[in-house]
Each structure stands twice: as structure tokens, then as C-alpha cells.
Design a protein around this motif. Sequence first.
Motif: not given
Length: 213
Positions: A89-95
Motif C-alpha cells: 500500500x505504501x509503495x502503491x503496488x497492491x496491483x
Amino acid sequence: MSFLLFVFAVAAAISSVDTTCGLNVLGSLESTKVSKMKYAVVYIFFCTLGGLLTGLIIGGANFLLKSFQLDLYYKPVIILIFLLFIGLELWNKAGLLPSGNFIVPSVWIKDAGYRTAALWGNILGMGFITLQAGVLFHCYVLISLFSAPWWLSVAAGFCFGMVRGMVFSLPFIRSFVYQMLEKRVFRHTALTAMRLFASYILLIGSIILIFMN
């Protein structure tokens, strides 16, 4: 653990509005030419059925896992994965997490009727067929796999589907969502910022609770 299961089921259902599919459902309900009330009831009913189906699938996997005597390991595993989720979530990699990629046909939005409400509700209620916003749905599935007894997974699936259907169908929630989409918090919409904040709070709080127990 049972408490966390239902917290994440509800949180995952609510956060799902922050997706393309979620926003399309809101728009289809606004533009439908049939009774909006009946459209919403049909949607909620089939969304609940979809969530119940997912709950049954997870409950079955839960039952099978119990035969491997993993009780000593599931808490460390959950904590490690939750820490990973925080990083994603912090690095916007949830995808990067596994997720469905069902594309809603444009005709479902243009000609929204009861059949559309039934199909769309069932698909979104299952959860894993469509894209998910962030990590909350994956948290719900993870906790559900290790909850005890196994039938709590079924109950949580029912809860997920029903709440997801209600979030998309209740007028005051729809108006709130539209307001949050018009506001910005740094580089995010207010809706996304609220979802991320809730994710961090729930993940950190869950890790603390698991440690304490």
C-alpha cells in the motif's frame, strides 16, 4: 480472530466502491429506467448470494486446512503477510496481488435493468472475479482461511456480499461517494485517501491484536 474476520469483510466490501466497477454500478443505478428501488433490491440479493458462494469456497478450504494442524503457524504467517500488505500500500503496488479482471460490458451501464442487476450483483458479490481496491479484500480472504470454526468463513462471505450490495445501492452512500470523488487529498481522491487510511489502521491494529493474543 473472528472479530477481525468480520471487520475485514465489511471493510473490503465498503472499499470496493473505490473501483471502476464500483463507480459503474453507482452510475447504472442512477440511469436505470426501471424502478430504482427494485433494481437495488435485486442487486443486493444477488450480491449477497455471490458473497455466500465465495464464503462457501473459502469455508471448504478452511475445513481442509484444519486437518494439517497449522494452528502454531497461522499467526506468524498472517503477521508477515500483513506487513507485506502495508508495504504494498505504501509503495502503491497492491496491483501485484492476485485479482480478477472482469470488464463490465458497456451495455450493462447503458441499459441497466433487473437482469443486469442480477448478473452484476452476483459477480461483484463473489469478489474475486473483479478488480479490488488495495489489499483489504485479500486481508479478508486470508483471515477467513484461518478462522475457526470453518462456518464463520461462510457467514463472513454472506456479510461481505450483503454489505457490498448495500454500499452501492443506498442513496445517501452514493451521494457521499460522489462528494469524496470531487475532493483531493494530495495526489489521491478523498475516497482513495480514506480507503488507504482505513487499510493502515486496520492492518497495524490487527498485527497488535494478534501479538497480544
